[in-house]
Design an enzyme around this catalytic site. Structure first.
Site, PDB file in Angstrom:
ATOM      1  N   GLY A  71       0.814  -1.203   0.000  1.00  0.00           N
ATOM      2  CA  GLY A  71       0.000   0.000   0.000  1.00  0.00           C
ATOM      3  C   GLY A  71       0.851   1.258   0.000  1.00  0.00           C
ATOM      4  CB  THR A  72       3.870   2.199   1.899  1.00  0.00           C
ATOM      5  OG1 THR A  72       3.253   1.976   3.177  1.00  0.00           O
ATOM      6  CG2 THR A  72       4.795   3.395   1.998  1.00  0.00           C
ATOM      7  CG  ASN A 151      -4.988   4.154   9.391  1.00  0.00           C
ATOM      8  OD1 ASN A 151      -5.431   5.182   8.856  1.00  0.00           O
ATOM      9  ND2 ASN A 151      -3.855   4.135  10.046  1.00  0.00           N
ATOM     10  CB  SER A 199      -2.268  -2.979   1.185  1.00  0.00           C
ATOM     11  OG  SER A 199      -1.217  -3.676   1.802  1.00  0.00           O
ATOM     12  CB  SER A 200      -1.774  -8.357  -0.491  1.00  0.00           C
ATOM     13  OG  SER A 200      -1.662  -9.644   0.023  1.00  0.00           O
ATOM     14  CG  HIS A 201      -0.123  -6.371   4.952  1.00  0.00           C
ATOM     15  ND1 HIS A 201      -0.138  -6.002   6.276  1.00  0.00           N
ATOM     16  CD2 HIS A 201       0.122  -5.238   4.261  1.00  0.00           C
ATOM     17  CE1 HIS A 201       0.113  -4.712   6.384  1.00  0.00           C
ATOM     18  NE2 HIS A 201       0.279  -4.225   5.174  1.00  0.00           N
ATOM     19  CB  THR A 237      11.856 -10.108 -10.846  1.00  0.00           C
ATOM     20  OG1 THR A 237      13.020  -9.994 -11.663  1.00  0.00           O
ATOM     21  CG2 THR A 237      11.268 -11.504 -11.004  1.00  0.00           C
ATOM     22  CB  CYS A 326       4.184   5.681  24.891  1.00  0.00           C
ATOM     23  SG  CYS A 326       4.670   7.053  25.926  1.00  0.00           S
TER      24      CYS A 326
END
Ligand SMILES: Cc1ncc(COP(=O)(O)O)c(C=O)c1O
Ligand SMILES: Cc1ncc(COP(=O)(O)O)c(C=O)c1O
Lengths: 395, 125, 395, 125
Positions: A71-72, A151, A199-201, A237, A326
């Site tokens: 995604g990034t 998110n 994004s896949s994950h 690739t 934190c």
């Protein structure tokens, strides 16, 4: 010990069916899709099938899907690629105050390099108004880049309306749908989206894979040069096993979306209501009901700090996340919560639970059993809690 | 991320609470930056007879608070003043780099409490 | 049918041990390494172990290793990141005529954007001379970027000498070691390398993972902005399973390198000699002996075209590659072969066999049995062969 | 990449070879760009009695050569002139886009051979 994973917006496990498929492409069908021989051809064919699966979930043509490493990278390609392609047309970009760092930092990089940036605010629920985007538009605006769903607090943005606006003004419209994919429907055509990051994950596919939808005819300069893969839009690739896993994950997501959304939104509401019931001095962050992702719970628990909560939950096997500074080693807590008007001290005590396919009613019961005890314990230690209780008693 | 010792002090913090009629109280940090540590002292003569703390903050903040109270109980004020934030972190087996600056303030809170004690004594005199 | 894979420089199968390890991180230890909870911590720990394994294979410190999505991205980061970081110091870059597209195209992008580029030639074996690099150095040279070993003809370049030269002139030295990693020793310290590109899928690790070694103190501007992962050098959720697989692959490569090199160079020479013996009108491309990668065979077979050879081999289960333009859909054959002085018609008929861990003596025998028949058949069809034979007979 | 039909014509090319005393020979392409096709015709009256080819080139080049010979055998010259490169590609079930331009020259070679035939006839007259 019971292990309850409630951090699905950070990442998800890979679905076993997806993982099994990937294994075949790691160890047997391992050809490079650019190769002429049969190893290459079988990889190429599977790659194109994955492209079809991904396209289908977002209402696109396969040829409009460019695979990236996540995604990034897709966000970067969309924003920097548009900036490079259109810099002669204009140098003004619009984004919002609640974007992921992949969008915000990228926009800020452009700002340091001669572009103008307007950051549109959000309301107390974290939602952007169409009106404020409209006001931000200038004759030299080339790009509106914003998320579909947040998110941290799960707020769903009015992207279709903003898409219409962008189209009317001939401005490229980029949507970061990393969090919404597979959770709520996306249709790039009816939403008038030009560029879409996924994004896949986050949807039970592998890490290290994502895609940018690029509407046919929209120009995006490449960011990675080389062998000219992905129609010269993204060299390197191809990560075929990863992409094939992403394709399969998209297919599964399409099949499961409606049912999961219904089931998870019930669990979500149960968790939110349970927390409100069992713990005092709490505040739900973000919108309720349909304006919220079905799997997101975000709550501020006053007088305690987020990382302490996380560590205590973790010791009981519960994995969550927080908007506390934190947890990230920075000084300021979540920019999203601050943009919604939360004061620092409350933002520091925020917790995010994000539900997933495997979570059950029992998982929620377990959290509702443990969390109040943890909060009690930490509040006993907290100098702020005394003060608040004393102040209340004094009233 | 954290050492076992940090996690032990976070999970079973020593000397949590307040001392009624403490003759030295010190507080550092603020809620805005996510850490507040308050230390209560019961000083008799030159010696720290008892010490307690209350902390709002992350794991490192709680653990350093707990550790510093263990380190100073029974010590003279002069000995206590020699304890630095770095020494507290070291006694815990180290802290993650990001935490060394923002949450490692327990010795500061202790020193503030000792300062408070001295000021109170001066006022009495 | 027998399947003989001889295209290991294009990509390799994932080692079963590597794949098994990755599976664990896909389906069980799937945490995001940025997360505070135990899922995150176990992922983070494995990530750092992988960094150590990768560093060890190249003689670096773990903190000097930045993970990327592959060799192409690492090359881009090295070249464009250096250009951005040092553009105030100078705008001249030196590269060679035989680089991979990931380096050449990236350098050419810079050339189009205000940088000066010197492309150093190679000799007929494909080797760059230290002297010619020295001559190319100017006061405003900021970067020398070149490969360690060539992907097409296996030529090993004198990188240590050029590293010394670069150091003397205070020029950043980037080496693309995608093809040499795990095949011949690399030591970034003794070779005076500042930036080193490596890729996982060429050494029995997964596709979609690579790394850039960045010597401590060398400045490289990031190319992907976002959450600040990899010490802000490369944002994006880390591909932990992939990276962990890469780490393991590096460990295995370190253990196997010496033995594999010895065994494969024998097979390589057997194949080269066998071809020379059995087929007339052939030419070995690239250097012989120690100046050549132990696993590379590259041969031009006159009067026939590369893709036809590949297809014919493929029908017999043999996977190879070629420098023919027809395999890439471009018009010119391999820029490497042309840079070595081959004429177009000979370059078109080139074949590359790249051996790997699993290849056996029998594999080579099989190729030596089949290839001459294929060449015969294609030459029978070729109008060029007649002419040559007639011309010879006429002599 | 290639259709089954292309692979069939590549693997079992029809009419490979030369015609001794061919009365029309055409050649297109050059070795530099990686494709040479030569077509031999045996024309009787107005009809292509026999046709053979020799080709240096990729799979598509061989297959289109083979295909065009099949398509024209027994045809009149005028009918043969109507066959285009696109028609040859179509008869093969299509070619990959990259090959449509660079290797799809068999009809051109045929037309060159027919032209050569006509020229030779003119010279005879
Ligand atoms: C809204 C949003 N955008 C972008 C990203 C970045 O995606 P990735 O983790 O695939 O790099 C994330 C996830 O971290 C996200 O939540
Ligand atoms: C020399 C060289 N550099 C760079 C690359 C690109 O690496 P990757 O395939 O990981 O993008 C390759 C492989 O294709 C290569 O051989």
């Amino acid at each position: 010990m019971r292990r309850v994973y409630l951090d699905h917006s950070a990442t998800t496990p890979v679905d076993p069916e997806v993982a099994a498929l990937m294994m075949t492409y790691y160890t047997e069908k391992y050809g490079n899709p650019s190769s002429v021989h049969s190893f290459g051809r079988e990889a190429k064919q599977a790659l194109e099938e994955a492209r079809r699966q991904v396209a289908e979930l977002i209402g696109a043509e396969p040829s409009e899907v460019t695979f990236t490493s996540g995604g990034t990278e897709a966000d970067n390609l969309a924003i920097l690629g548009t900036a490079e392609a259109l810099s002669k047309k204009g140098k003004h970009i619009i984004t919002t105050a609640v974007e992921h760092h992949a969008v915000l930092e990228t926009c800020e990089y452009l700002e340091k390099n001669g572009f103008d940036l307007t950051i549109v605010p959000v309301d107390e629920e974290g939602i952007v108004s169409v009106e404020s985007v409209k006001k931000a538009i200038r004759p030299d605006t080339i790009l509106i880049t914003m998320m579909h769903a947040n998110n941290e607090v799960g707020a769903i943005q009015p992207v279709a309306e903003i898409g219409k606006l962008a189209k009317e003004h001939g401005i490229v419209f980029h949507v970061d749908a990393v969090q919404s994919l597979g959770k709520i429907p996306i249709d790039v055509k009816t939403m008038a989206i030009d560029l879409l990051t996924i994004s896949s994950h986050k949807i039970y596919g592998p890490k290290g894979v994502g895609a940018l939808y690029i509407r046919k005819g929209v120009r995006v300069a490449p960011r990675i040069y080389g062998g000219g893969q992905e129609k010269k839009r993204r060299s390197g690739t191809e990560n075929t096993p990863g992409i094939i896993g992403f394709g399969k994950a998209c297919e599964l997501a399409g099949q499961r979306m409606a049912e999961d959304a219904q089931r998870l939104s019930k669990l979500r509401d149960k968790l939110m209501n349970g927390i409100i019931e069992k713990i005092d001095y709490v505040k739900i962050n973000g919108p309720l009901g349909d304006k919220r992702l079905p799997n997101n719970v975000n709550v501020s628990i006053q007088f305690v700090e987020g990382e302490s909560l996380l560590l205590s939950l973790d010791m009981l096997g519960i994995a969550a996340s927080s908007g506390s500074a934190c947890t990230s080693g920075s000084l300021d807590p979540s920019h999203v919560l601050l943009a919604m008007g939360l004061v620092h001290e409350i933002a520091h005590g925020s917790l995010r639970f994000t539900l997933g396919h495997q979570n059950t009613e029992e998982d929620i019961d377990y959290v509702l059993e443990q969390l109040p005890k943890i909060v009690d314990r930490l509040r006993m230690m907290s100098p702020l809690y005394d003060q608040a209780v004393h102040a209340k008693q004094a009233q | 991320m954290y050492t076992e010792k940090v996690m032990d002090h976070f999970t079973n913090p020593r000397n949590v609470g307040e001392i009624e009629n403490a003759n030295g109280v010190g507080e550092v940090g603020n809620a805005k930056c996510g850490d507040i540590m308050r230390i209560y002292l019961d000083v008799e003569g030159d010696v720290i007879k008892d010490v307690k703390f209350k902390t709002f903050g992350c794991g490192a903040a709680v653990a350093t608070s707990s550790m510093v109270t263990e380190m100073v109980k029974g010590k003279t004020l002069d000995e206590a003043l020699e304890i630095s934030n770095a020494a507290v972190a070291e006694a815990l087996g180290g802290l993650p780099p990001a935490k060394m600056h923002c949450s490692n303030l327990a010795a500061d809170a202790l020193h503030a409490a000792i300062k408070d004690y001295h000021e109170k004594q001066e006022k009495k005199e």
